[in-house]
Design a protein around this motif. Structure first.
Motif, mmCIF file in Angstrom:
data_model
loop_
_atom_site.group_PDB
_atom_site.id
_atom_site.type_symbol
_atom_site.label_atom_id
_atom_site.label_comp_id
_atom_site.label_asym_id
_atom_site.label_seq_id
_atom_site.Cartn_x
_atom_site.Cartn_y
_atom_site.Cartn_z
ATOM 1 N N SER A 82 5.926 -30.868 -13.917
ATOM 2 C CA SER A 82 5.955 -29.803 -12.916
ATOM 3 C C SER A 82 4.627 -29.621 -12.194
ATOM 4 C CB SER A 82 6.347 -28.477 -13.587
ATOM 5 O OG SER A 82 5.413 -28.143 -14.609
ATOM 6 N N LYS A 83 3.609 -30.378 -12.600
ATOM 7 C CA LYS A 83 2.293 -30.217 -11.996
ATOM 8 C C LYS A 83 2.171 -31.049 -10.730
ATOM 9 C CE LYS A 83 -0.278 -28.924 -16.133
ATOM 10 N NZ LYS A 83 -1.500 -29.156 -16.941
ATOM 11 N N PRO A 84 1.439 -30.543 -9.735
ATOM 12 C CA PRO A 84 1.263 -31.306 -8.485
ATOM 13 C C PRO A 84 0.417 -32.556 -8.721
ATOM 14 C CG PRO A 84 -0.136 -29.346 -8.507
ATOM 15 C CD PRO A 84 0.752 -29.230 -9.697
ATOM 16 N N GLY A 85 0.683 -33.572 -7.907
ATOM 17 C CA GLY A 85 -0.092 -34.803 -7.990
ATOM 18 C C GLY A 85 0.426 -35.802 -8.997
ATOM 19 N N VAL A 86 1.481 -35.463 -9.725
ATOM 20 C CA VAL A 86 2.048 -36.374 -10.717
ATOM 21 C C VAL A 86 3.116 -37.238 -10.063
ATOM 22 C CG1 VAL A 86 3.377 -36.535 -12.870
ATOM 23 C CG2 VAL A 86 1.596 -34.799 -12.632
ATOM 24 N N ASP A 87 3.036 -38.549 -10.281
ATOM 25 C CA ASP A 87 4.018 -39.478 -9.732
ATOM 26 C C ASP A 87 5.302 -39.375 -10.548
ATOM 27 O OD1 ASP A 87 5.589 -41.648 -9.020
ATOM 28 O OD2 ASP A 87 3.885 -42.989 -8.735
ATOM 29 N N PRO A 88 6.375 -38.782 -9.994
ATOM 30 C CA PRO A 88 7.592 -38.557 -10.788
ATOM 31 C C PRO A 88 8.261 -39.852 -11.234
ATOM 32 C CG PRO A 88 7.972 -38.026 -8.470
ATOM 33 C CD PRO A 88 6.514 -38.250 -8.629
#
Length: 258
Positions: A82-88
């Motif tokens: 759920s954190k920004p900047g993480v490649d899903p």
């Protein structure tokens, strides 16, 4: 360090658990290498690597240890989604790898290695002689000599059957160490006069030191809870005694932990 230099990485485990995992990784790689050799000596080397793996695994409850590590890491990475900047897409692939490894390990009996060694007279006999130099010669173990003389396909069938329960273990160990090594980026450092001392700011279970091969040095690592020391030794003539490098040595360092 110049980008064109060929690099070599030295690893120092700081816990007994990681030390055992690294030994198993080495033995699994050795097994895989010799497995490609279809000669009797290839079969010998494959079997001896397999026996070494079984002995290491049978000495402690490694199944539950690796399961706990991977389960905790799965929970940690799931929270990162759920954190920004993480490649899903990348995160999804890693989570799928962990799930597959955990499921494979859960299907194994806790003491499967002990059971295989105790329940197979042939493996026990070879193991009892394997630590003696030349102890598995034909006159020492005629049953082993007969087994090696059989068609390669039959011996490969036996080796694959004995290794079957070890495949999930191999996958889990390799995945854990991959995650551990990728847990932090490498940092540039310089060992002044061949010596580098650092006080880690966070827990560390694996220390990695990378140097160019053409630097002709290797590290001697001494590590404790509060600090570690890297002393670079000259790696010139292997027939002569090594001595500490007297020059500044640029290198890369990683303090890995999950």
């Amino acid at each position: 360090m110049t980008p064109a230099s060929e690099l070599v990485t030295f690893e120092q485990p700081l816990t007994e658990k990681v030390r055992t995992f690294l030994r198993l990784e080495f033995l699994f790689a050795q097994h895989q290498h010799h497995r490609a050799d279809g000669t009797p000596f290839g079969a010998r080397a494959t079997l001896h690597a397999l026996l070494d793996i079984l002995v290491v695994i049978s000495r402690s409850d490694l199944k539950n240890e690796i399961l706990k590590e991977l389960t905790d890491q799965h929970a940690h990475l799931t929270r990162l989604s759920s954190k920004p900047g993480v490649d899903p897409a990348l995160l999804k692939g890693v989570l799928a790898e962990i799930t597959q490894a955990v499921q494979g390990m859960q299907q194994l009996a806790t003491q499967f290695a002990n059971s295989l060694l105790r329940g197979n007279d042939f493996l026990t006999t070879v193991l009892s002689r394997a630590s003696i130099p030349g102890g598995t010669c034909a006159f020492d173990l005629p049953i082993y000599h007969h087994w090696l003389a059989r068609p390669e396909s039959q011996n490969r069938g036996d080796l694959d059957a004995w290794f079957a329960d070890l495949r999930p273990f191999e996958q889990a160990i390799n995945l854990y160490l991959k995650l551990l090594r990728n847990s932090v980026p490498a940092q540039q450092a310089v060992a002044r006069g061949g010596i580098y001392i650092q006080t880690p700011q966070a827990p560390c279970v694996l220390l990695r030191v990378t140097v160019p091969v053409d630097a002709r040095v290797y590290p001697e690592i001494s590590a404790g809870k509060h600090r570690f020391t890297v002393r670079f030794m000259s790696a010139g003539d292997v027939n002569a005694r090594s001595h500490q490098a007297a020059v500044d040595v640029p290198f890369q360092i990683q303090c890995c932990a999950l």
